[in-house]
Design an enzyme around this catalytic site. Structure first.
Site, PDB file in Angstrom:
ATOM      1  N   SER A   1      17.468   8.463  44.921  1.00  0.00           N
ATOM      2  CA  SER A   1      18.305   9.659  44.997  1.00  0.00           C
ATOM      3  C   SER A   1      19.610   9.317  45.690  1.00  0.00           C
ATOM      4  CB  SER A   1      17.575  10.750  45.800  1.00  0.00           C
ATOM      5  OG  SER A   1      18.440  11.815  46.140  1.00  0.00           O
TER       6      SER A   1
ATOM      7  N   TYR B   1      12.411  13.913  52.548  1.00  0.00           N
ATOM      8  CA  TYR B   1      12.868  13.418  51.251  1.00  0.00           C
ATOM      9  C   TYR B   1      13.875  12.285  51.438  1.00  0.00           C
ATOM     10  CZ  TYR B   1      14.693  13.597  46.444  1.00  0.00           C
ATOM     11  OH  TYR B   1      15.072  13.288  45.154  1.00  0.00           O
TER      12      TYR B   1
END
Length: 256
Positions: free
Chosen positions: A153, A167
């Site tokens: 990401s 995350y």
């Protein structure tokens, strides 16, 4: 845990390259599987929901591609090893692994994210990636070649408040382990790429604490954009290692 397989598709020969894609029932994983199948790969689609995998396989084979479903929870290390063995025994090869399984939680702040939420995010995003990479490693080494694409990401490169600590930590770790893989495994002819996309308009975004609007999602990267990126990396010659790709929409909300 459940591990069910179904194979469909008739095009191609036994020498067709084989790609194993996790998180393949939807989003980036499904888009990557479709793009690979369109390029002549046989794709093995893994995820936790057998019904979703069956639909994904049907869509690929209806378009003339070659695909099969292999239900898997990547959190289970033993199941990941068994899945890799099953693929290798059935097809005689695993040329590519695409790790696209991933989650986030709604309660993301340090104050609100529970220990269970932390564990769930790290188990799927990080440990699940490790489990499948370890599972394919002996087969790729024995073949003298192979590629891995890990979907991380933008948060794996740039820290921001919106994705949350769990995350961000998981995706930063995925980026690091991808490069560590290349440091060690280039000697065996293996290579790995870390994809670092900013916002992609996948269904998971609607689960955010503040879901983006339809207009915002229309300006984001689309799953097909990442599918094409995965196929590009996968189809590079064996002597080429694309170590990482940082990719975003032109209108990048991470800059706001």
């Amino acid at each position: 845990m459940s591990m069910a397989a179904a194979s469909t598709g008739t095009r191609g020969a036994a020498t067709r390259r084989v790609a194993w894609v996790t998180g393949a029932g939807t989003g980036i994983g499904l888009a990557g599987a479709r793009a690979l199948a369109e390029g002549g790969w046989h794709v093995v689609l893994s995820g936790r929901r057998e019904d979703m995998l069956a639909g994904a396989c049907a869509a690929i084979t209806d378009g003339g591609g070659s695909a099969e479903a292999l239900a898997l929870d990547v959190v289970d290390a033993g199941a990941a090893e068994a899945a890799a063995t099953r693929i290798a025994e059935r097809h005689g090869r695993i040329d590519l692994l695409v790790n696209a399984a991933g989650i986030n939680v709604q309660r993301r702040s340090w104050a609100d994210c529970s220990a269970a939420d932390w564990e769930r995010v790290l188990d799927i995003n990080l440990k699940g990636t490790v489990h499948t990479m370890r599972a394919v490693l002996p087969f790729m080494r024995a073949a003298g070649g192979g590629a891995i694409i890990n979907v991380a990401s933008w948060a794996g490169r740039f820290t921001a408040a919106m994705p949350g600590a769990a995350y961000t930590a998981s995706k930063s770790a995925v980026a690091a382990l991808t490069h560590e893989f290349n440091i060690e495994e280039f000697r065996h002819g293996l290579r790995a790429c870390c994809l670092l996309p900013a916002e992609v308009a996948t269904p998971i975004l609607k689960q955010r604490p503040v879901p983006p609007s339809d207009d915002d999602m229309a300006r984001m990267l689309q799953p097909e954009d990442l599918g094409q990126t995965i196929a590009f990396v996968a189809n590079m010659p064996a002597h080429v290692c694309v170590n990482e790709i940082l990719i975003s929409p032109t209108w990048n909300r991470m800059f706001l």
